[in-house]
Design a protein around this motif. Structure first.
Motif, mmCIF file in Angstrom:
data_model
loop_
_atom_site.group_PDB
_atom_site.id
_atom_site.type_symbol
_atom_site.label_atom_id
_atom_site.label_comp_id
_atom_site.label_asym_id
_atom_site.label_seq_id
_atom_site.Cartn_x
_atom_site.Cartn_y
_atom_site.Cartn_z
ATOM 1 N N UNK A 1 50.159 14.976 58.082
ATOM 2 C CA UNK A 1 50.410 13.930 59.509
ATOM 3 C C UNK A 1 50.116 15.680 60.986
ATOM 4 N N UNK A 2 50.189 16.480 60.115
ATOM 5 C CA UNK A 2 50.313 17.662 60.848
ATOM 6 C C UNK A 2 48.919 17.321 61.063
ATOM 7 N N UNK A 3 47.908 17.285 60.713
ATOM 8 C CA UNK A 3 45.949 17.608 61.267
ATOM 9 C C UNK A 3 46.485 16.517 61.992
ATOM 10 N N UNK A 4 47.233 14.706 62.133
ATOM 11 C CA UNK A 4 46.765 13.951 63.140
ATOM 12 C C UNK A 4 45.804 12.874 62.408
ATOM 13 N N UNK A 5 46.323 12.720 60.782
ATOM 14 C CA UNK A 5 45.930 11.871 59.739
ATOM 15 C C UNK A 5 47.267 11.215 60.134
ATOM 16 N N UNK A 6 46.892 9.695 59.348
ATOM 17 C CA UNK A 6 47.701 8.633 58.811
ATOM 18 C C UNK A 6 47.730 8.150 57.658
ATOM 19 N N UNK B 1 39.523 14.387 55.745
ATOM 20 C CA UNK B 1 39.224 12.866 56.366
ATOM 21 C C UNK B 1 40.952 12.471 55.162
ATOM 22 N N UNK B 2 41.442 11.685 55.575
ATOM 23 C CA UNK B 2 42.331 10.672 53.932
ATOM 24 C C UNK B 2 41.977 10.569 53.021
ATOM 25 N N UNK C 1 40.572 12.621 51.398
ATOM 26 C CA UNK C 1 40.092 14.567 51.455
ATOM 27 C C UNK C 1 41.427 14.747 50.686
ATOM 28 N N UNK C 2 42.153 14.112 51.233
ATOM 29 C CA UNK C 2 44.130 14.885 51.037
ATOM 30 C C UNK C 2 44.374 14.266 49.657
ATOM 31 N N UNK C 3 43.680 12.916 49.801
ATOM 32 C CA UNK C 3 44.249 11.985 48.907
ATOM 33 C C UNK C 3 43.997 12.304 47.492
ATOM 34 N N UNK C 4 43.094 12.996 47.725
ATOM 35 C CA UNK C 4 41.737 13.241 46.571
ATOM 36 C C UNK C 4 42.083 14.546 46.094
ATOM 37 N N UNK C 5 42.598 15.555 47.049
ATOM 38 C CA UNK C 5 43.468 16.336 46.631
ATOM 39 C C UNK C 5 45.455 16.747 45.828
ATOM 40 N N UNK C 6 45.743 15.028 46.928
ATOM 41 C CA UNK C 6 47.024 14.764 46.517
ATOM 42 C C UNK C 6 46.599 14.514 44.523
#
Length: 211
Positions: free
Chosen positions: A152-157, A124-125, A127-132
């Motif tokens: 965005x490619x994963x459909x997450x805003x 989810x968002x 997840x990506x924020x933590x990786x970022x």
């Protein structure tokens, strides 16, 4: 947290043995309040008394460790969780990512996100924020900024946290032109930069700010 422990102690004095829900709740409270040592003691106590931890218990102890960046121990509990036949949830993975990000372990964090897909879970968002955040802490700015497109490619805003993380990455890596572009995207979506960022005040004096 002290109140929670006193309640548990009162239960035992009344002859009521704490169950997995009680232990898990107390572990979570200790974790949230920064009492990591007590959280670990409670986990060990429940195992000693024959109360099997469930997935929520493991999530609670991993979260407690993650908040303080104790990534090796968090990974130990993750491994133990799987040994016990319990399936990690997205919360488990996000808690581990938190620990790895705080510990500067961006490569392990990257591999962990790849593992999520293998167990049929969707990042989810958060997840990506933590990786970022992990990439940002390790000065891997290109990887960090690339996650914007991946989300965005994963459909997450991307949300306000995402944009502010990208601005912080740009700030730490002196990517001022990219910061200007990210700021424009951020404002276009209705979000505002974190005023505490140096980037926020530097955006309008950086090259390209008036373009």
């Amino acid at each position: 947290w002290l109140k929670a422990l006193l309640t548990m102690d009162s239960m035992q004095h009344l002859g009521v043995d704490p169950d997995v829900y009680t232990y898990t709740t107390c572990i979570a409270i200790c974790g949230k309040t920064g009492n990591l040592e007590q959280a670990v003691l409670l986990f060990n106590q429940m195992v000693y008394k024959g109360v099997p931890p469930n997935d929520k218990t493991y999530n609670a102890i991993i979260r407690a460790l993650g908040r303080q960046g104790h990534w090796p121990k968090a990974l130990d509990y993750y491994a133990l969780m799987k040994q016990e036949g319990l399936s990690p949830t997205l919360m488990t993975y996000n808690s581990l990512l938190h620990a790895l990000a705080k510990g500067g372990q961006w490569e392990k964090a990257e591999m962990l996100v790849k593992d999520i897909a293998k167990v049929s879970l969707k990042p989810d968002a958060l997840t990506y924020n933590l990786l970022m955040s992990a990439f940002g802490e390790a000065e891997q700015w290109e990887k960090g900024l690339q996650l914007y497109e991946t989300m965005q490619e994963a459909g997450l805003q991307p949300n306000a946290v995402t944009f502010n993380l990208m601005l912080r990455i740009c700030e730490n890596s002196n990517q001022w032109l990219r910061a200007v572009e990210i700021n424009k995207r951020m404002l276009a979506t209705g979000y505002k930069p974190d005023p505490s960022l140096i980037t926020y005040s530097a955006l309008w004096t950086s090259p390209g700010a008036e373009q």
